[in-house]
Design an enzyme around this catalytic site. Structure first.
Site, PDB file in Angstrom:
ATOM      1  N   HIS A 267       0.785  -1.200  -0.005  1.00  0.00           N
ATOM      2  CA  HIS A 267       0.068  -0.014   0.097  1.00  0.00           C
ATOM      3  C   HIS A 267       0.821   1.137  -0.019  1.00  0.00           C
ATOM      4  O   HIS A 267       0.689   2.109  -0.796  1.00  0.00           O
ATOM      5  CB  HIS A 267      -0.984   0.160   1.157  1.00  0.00           C
ATOM      6  CG  HIS A 267      -1.852   1.173   1.433  1.00  0.00           C
ATOM      7  ND1 HIS A 267      -1.157   2.411   1.973  1.00  0.00           N
ATOM      8  CD2 HIS A 267      -3.118   1.251   1.180  1.00  0.00           C
ATOM      9  CE1 HIS A 267      -2.198   3.056   2.009  1.00  0.00           C
ATOM     10  NE2 HIS A 267      -3.563   2.731   1.488  1.00  0.00           N
ATOM     11  N   GLY A 268       1.765   1.198   0.943  1.00  0.00           N
ATOM     12  CA  GLY A 268       2.914   2.316   0.887  1.00  0.00           C
ATOM     13  C   GLY A 268       2.626   3.565   1.827  1.00  0.00           C
ATOM     14  O   GLY A 268       3.585   4.271   2.067  1.00  0.00           O
ATOM     15  N   ASP A 269       1.544   3.526   2.481  1.00  0.00           N
ATOM     16  CA  ASP A 269       1.097   4.571   3.217  1.00  0.00           C
ATOM     17  C   ASP A 269       0.250   4.161   4.267  1.00  0.00           C
ATOM     18  O   ASP A 269      -0.940   4.609   4.616  1.00  0.00           O
ATOM     19  CB  ASP A 269       0.619   5.805   2.776  1.00  0.00           C
ATOM     20  CG  ASP A 269       0.389   7.103   3.484  1.00  0.00           C
ATOM     21  OD1 ASP A 269       1.246   7.139   4.716  1.00  0.00           O
ATOM     22  OD2 ASP A 269      -0.097   8.248   3.074  1.00  0.00           O
ATOM     23  N   LEU A 270       0.329   2.865   4.961  1.00  0.00           N
ATOM     24  CA  LEU A 270      -0.648   2.072   5.612  1.00  0.00           C
ATOM     25  C   LEU A 270      -0.611   2.301   6.939  1.00  0.00           C
ATOM     26  O   LEU A 270      -0.252   1.818   7.963  1.00  0.00           O
ATOM     27  CB  LEU A 270      -0.368   0.457   5.379  1.00  0.00           C
ATOM     28  CG  LEU A 270      -1.654  -0.431   5.690  1.00  0.00           C
ATOM     29  CD1 LEU A 270      -2.711  -0.094   4.981  1.00  0.00           C
ATOM     30  CD2 LEU A 270      -1.013  -2.010   5.545  1.00  0.00           C
TER      31      LEU A 270
ATOM     32  N   ASN B 121      -6.009   5.234   6.758  1.00  0.00           N
ATOM     33  CA  ASN B 121      -6.195   4.995   5.347  1.00  0.00           C
ATOM     34  C   ASN B 121      -6.642   3.760   5.132  1.00  0.00           C
ATOM     35  O   ASN B 121      -6.507   2.778   4.093  1.00  0.00           O
ATOM     36  CB  ASN B 121      -4.702   4.783   4.639  1.00  0.00           C
ATOM     37  CG  ASN B 121      -4.360   6.208   4.161  1.00  0.00           C
ATOM     38  OD1 ASN B 121      -5.066   7.163   4.236  1.00  0.00           O
ATOM     39  ND2 ASN B 121      -3.091   6.660   3.884  1.00  0.00           N
TER      40      ASN B 121
END
Length: 306
Positions: free
Chosen positions: A210-213, A217
């Site tokens: 996801h990268g920004d979990l 979010n």
């Protein structure tokens, strides 16, 4: 790139007609709170449909095409829920132009009893999914650059996770934050980047992350299950996602127990966790200022010493 992306329109009106028919009209618009980058609205249509719209300046249309690509990649794994993407677009407007992203409206619900366990199992399934559709050349990266918050995020393809994390994650953030550092800081940073292979490991397999979990979010839908939103997606090491969940408060222990059951971690994850989160803290330093400087300096010192 071997997965579908949503259509892009040159006006909101043409998007709605294409999606809902020629008689469509917006019956009601409600401003939705949350987020500090885009404006968000719930649009109720005369068809009875309710959709979610994000809007920004026309020149920031890349925010939405990148988000749509990330959500499309997550959906392509068929592992975990995310909002259905209707389209992206730009509109010249009556007074000022804007860009937009249309998604299904997600009604919130009550978390089911096994909410966090199910989230963990589904996230592990996403991390186990085939990543070949998402990287045009190489093993790690993404087929296009995207954003982490309001800042650009490089996704240059690489065959080594450690090289990717050095060149496309830490190095650009350190460069952007350079004015905050002393000469002693810069020496430690150089030492950290030069010896990154002493602290990180290559994954057993690459993962779509996801990268920004963080918790903000992840939404709970009407069915009581989790959906992922606002991704900064790329192919990397699954540990980076797990580390991010622990940065701002973390999820309940049941989530981590279930994740480890579904997808056992490589030995030494706890020793690498802060280094993954260094990227996120550097990004916060570059977006929000020196309130994050001491945390960045502390993690650098944790790995290379004073």
């Amino acid at each position: 790139m071997a997965f579908p992306l949503p259509p892009h329109y040159t006006s909101l009106a043409s998007a709605l007609v294409s999606l809902f028919g020629t008689s469509v009209a917006i019956a009601h618009t409600d401003r939705v709170s949350g987020g500090d980058i885009n404006k968000s609205y719930a649009l109720t249509l005369n068809t009875g449909d309710r959709i979610f719209m994000k809007a920004n300046a026309k020149e920031n249309a890349a925010f939405f095409t990148a988000e749509a690509a990330g959500l499309s990649a997550i959906a392509a794994t068929k592992a975990i829920a995310s909002p259905r993407i209707l389209c992206t677009g730009t509109d010249d407007g009556e007074e000022v132009g804007y860009s937009f992203l249309l998604l299904d409206f997600i009604a919130s619900g009550k978390k089911r009893a096994d909410y966090y366990e199910t989230l963990a199992y589904n996230l592990a399934a996403m991390h186990n999914a085939d990543t070949s559709p998402f990287v045009s050349d190489g093993t790690f990266g993404f087929f296009q650059d995207n954003f982490i918050g309001a800042r650009a995020q490089e996704n240059h393809p690489a065959d080594s996770w450690i090289s990717f994390f050095r060149e496309s994650r830490l190095a650009p953030q350190f460069k952007a934050a350079d004015k905050n550092f002393s000469s002693a800081d810069r020496k430690r940073i150089t030492r950290l980047l030069d010896h990154l292979d002493e602290y990180l490991v290559e994954p057993e397999k690459p993962s779509l992350v996801h990268g920004d979990l963080w918790g903000g979010n992840v939404l709970c839908g009407a069915d009581g299950n989790a959906l992922l939103i606002d991704p900064a997606t790329y192919v990397g090491h699954a540990e980076a996602d797990l580390a991010m969940t622990e940065l701002f408060g973390g999820f309940p222990p049941a989530f981590y127990d279930a994740y480890r059951e579904a997808r056992p971690l490589q030995n030494g994850y706890e020793d690498r966790r802060d280094l993954y989160n260094l990227y996120q803290l550097l990004n916060h330093l570059n977006m929000f200022g020196q309130g994050y400087l001491s945390a960045v300096q502390s993690i650098v010192a944790e790995y290379v010493g004073d």
